[in-house]
Motif scaffolding. Structure first.
Motif, PDB file in Angstrom:
ATOM      1  N   GLU A   1       5.208  15.823  19.597  1.00 24.90           N
ATOM      2  CA  GLU A   1       5.099  17.055  20.384  1.00 24.90           C
ATOM      3  C   GLU A   1       3.710  17.164  21.009  1.00 24.90           C
ATOM      4  O   GLU A   1       3.569  17.527  22.187  1.00 24.90           O
ATOM      5  N   ASN A   2       2.677  16.817  20.241  1.00 26.75           N
ATOM      6  CA  ASN A   2       1.303  16.850  20.742  1.00 26.75           C
ATOM      7  C   ASN A   2       1.138  15.875  21.911  1.00 26.75           C
ATOM      8  O   ASN A   2       0.507  16.205  22.917  1.00 26.75           O
ATOM      9  N   GLN A   3       1.700  14.665  21.777  1.00 31.49           N
ATOM     10  CA  GLN A   3       1.606  13.678  22.850  1.00 31.49           C
ATOM     11  C   GLN A   3       2.322  14.172  24.108  1.00 31.49           C
ATOM     12  O   GLN A   3       1.805  14.035  25.216  1.00 31.49           O
ATOM     13  N   ILE A   4       3.511  14.786  23.912  1.00 35.28           N
ATOM     14  CA  ILE A   4       4.255  15.324  25.052  1.00 35.28           C
ATOM     15  C   ILE A   4       3.447  16.423  25.736  1.00 35.28           C
ATOM     16  O   ILE A   4       3.321  16.446  26.969  1.00 35.28           O
ATOM     17  N   LEU A   5       2.873  17.325  24.928  1.00 33.64           N
ATOM     18  CA  LEU A   5       2.073  18.412  25.502  1.00 33.64           C
ATOM     19  C   LEU A   5       0.828  17.865  26.200  1.00 33.64           C
ATOM     20  O   LEU A   5       0.431  18.361  27.259  1.00 33.64           O
ATOM     21  N   LYS A   6       0.220  16.836  25.627  1.00 32.78           N
ATOM     22  CA  LYS A   6      -0.962  16.225  26.238  1.00 32.78           C
ATOM     23  C   LYS A   6      -0.600  15.626  27.595  1.00 32.78           C
ATOM     24  O   LYS A   6      -1.319  15.824  28.577  1.00 32.78           O
TER      25      LYS A   6
ATOM     26  N   LEU B   1       1.939  16.515  29.408  1.00 34.66           N
ATOM     27  CA  LEU B   1       2.267  17.640  30.285  1.00 34.66           C
ATOM     28  C   LEU B   1       1.002  18.273  30.851  1.00 34.66           C
ATOM     29  O   LEU B   1       0.927  18.594  32.042  1.00 34.66           O
ATOM     30  N   VAL B   2      -0.013  18.437  30.007  1.00 29.83           N
ATOM     31  CA  VAL B   2      -1.290  18.996  30.463  1.00 29.83           C
ATOM     32  C   VAL B   2      -1.910  18.077  31.516  1.00 29.83           C
ATOM     33  O   VAL B   2      -2.404  18.540  32.556  1.00 29.83           O
ATOM     34  N   GLN B   3      -1.893  16.762  31.245  1.00 34.16           N
ATOM     35  CA  GLN B   3      -2.461  15.818  32.213  1.00 34.16           C
ATOM     36  C   GLN B   3      -1.682  15.869  33.535  1.00 34.16           C
ATOM     37  O   GLN B   3      -2.293  15.855  34.606  1.00 34.16           O
ATOM     38  N   THR B   4      -0.355  15.955  33.444  1.00 32.48           N
ATOM     39  CA  THR B   4       0.462  16.057  34.658  1.00 32.48           C
ATOM     40  C   THR B   4       0.154  17.346  35.401  1.00 32.48           C
ATOM     41  O   THR B   4      -0.002  17.345  36.634  1.00 32.48           O
ATOM     42  N   ASN B   5       0.049  18.452  34.654  1.00 27.12           N
ATOM     43  CA  ASN B   5      -0.276  19.744  35.276  1.00 27.12           C
ATOM     44  C   ASN B   5      -1.659  19.720  35.916  1.00 27.12           C
ATOM     45  O   ASN B   5      -1.860  20.278  37.001  1.00 27.12           O
ATOM     46  N   GLU B   6      -2.618  19.087  35.236  1.00 20.34           N
ATOM     47  CA  GLU B   6      -3.958  18.991  35.808  1.00 20.34           C
ATOM     48  C   GLU B   6      -3.934  18.151  37.088  1.00 20.34           C
ATOM     49  O   GLU B   6      -4.570  18.517  38.081  1.00 20.34           O
ATOM     50  N   ALA B   7      -3.200  17.050  37.048  1.00 23.41           N
ATOM     51  CA  ALA B   7      -3.110  16.204  38.247  1.00 23.41           C
ATOM     52  C   ALA B   7      -2.427  16.966  39.380  1.00 23.41           C
ATOM     53  O   ALA B   7      -2.879  16.919  40.534  1.00 23.41           O
ATOM     54  N   THR B   8      -1.346  17.692  39.046  1.00 27.00           N
ATOM     55  CA  THR B   8      -0.647  18.496  40.059  1.00 27.00           C
ATOM     56  C   THR B   8      -1.562  19.582  40.601  1.00 27.00           C
ATOM     57  O   THR B   8      -1.627  19.813  41.823  1.00 27.00           O
ATOM     58  N   THR B   9      -2.297  20.243  39.701  1.00 26.44           N
ATOM     59  CA  THR B   9      -3.235  21.294  40.113  1.00 26.44           C
ATOM     60  C   THR B   9      -4.303  20.722  41.036  1.00 26.44           C
ATOM     61  O   THR B   9      -4.617  21.317  42.081  1.00 26.44           O
ATOM     62  N   ASN B  10      -4.870  19.584  40.657  1.00 26.86           N
ATOM     63  CA  ASN B  10      -5.901  18.959  41.505  1.00 26.86           C
ATOM     64  C   ASN B  10      -5.328  18.554  42.858  1.00 26.86           C
ATOM     65  O   ASN B  10      -5.978  18.748  43.896  1.00 26.86           O
TER      66      ASN B  10
END
Length: 185
Positions: free
Chosen positions: A98-103, A105-114
């Motif tokens: 779950e932690n890896q999935i969330l990590k 997801l966070v990286q994907t969200n950060e990339a999308t945000t950037n």
């Protein structure tokens, strides 16, 4: 006296025979009593040994049962701890996944945000450039050819004064603009 001596001897002899007979009987009775006592003592000793063996066996059985019960209890505790440990290991694995999935997801969200931020900055830069270009062409078409630009309000925000000789032209940072004639300029 001769006559009296004979019976005395006889009496003594009978007495001696009788005493020997009593002594022999007493010896036999004493031997029989000793044999009975020895037999009774041996019987008592044998019974005591048998009772002691039985008591020892009972005690060993009780100790064995207590140890078996305690060992079973410890074994049950060990199995319970083993199951709990397995459950905790599975929970840790699940949390790691779950932690890896969330990590990710966070990286994907950060990339999308950037990416969205960069795209927004590009769009805003294009809009500003288009507005500035549009404003310049509008100002020339409305106001003539003597173009002048200065800040209004003193704090550099909100309004900008641009124009050509004889005309004041104001526009807001929101790209709205007002053009009016000012002959005193």
């Amino acid at each position: 006296m001769a006559y009296g001596t004979k019976p005395e001897k006889l009496l003594r002899r009978e007495y001696t025979l009788h005493a020997e007979d009593i002594s022999s009987q007493m010896y036999q009775q004493q031997s029989e009593i000793d044999r009975l006592i020895a037999h009774h003592t041996e019987k008592e000793r044998s019974e005591m040994e048998q009772i002691q063996k039985q008591n020892t066996m009972r005690m060993m059985t009780a100790v064995n049962e207590a140890l078996t019960k305690r060992l079973k209890t410890k074994e049950d505790e060990y199995l319970k701890i083993g199951r709990l440990n397995w459950m905790l290991e599975e929970k840790v694995k699940s949390l790691n996944i779950e932690n890896q999935i969330l990590k990710e997801l966070v990286q994907t969200n950060e990339a999308t945000t950037n990416a969205l931020r960069n795209k927004l900055q590009q769009v805003l830069a294009q809009v500003q450039q288009q507005q500035h270009h549009h404003f310049d062409s509008d100002a020339q078409s409305y106001c003539g050819s003597n173009y002048v630009e200065s800040d209004c309000g003193g704090d550099g925000g909100g309004w900008r004064r641009v124009g050509w000789y004889g005309i004041k032209h104001y526009h807001a940072t929101s790209a709205q603009h007002i053009c009016h004639v000012d002959r005193a300029l």
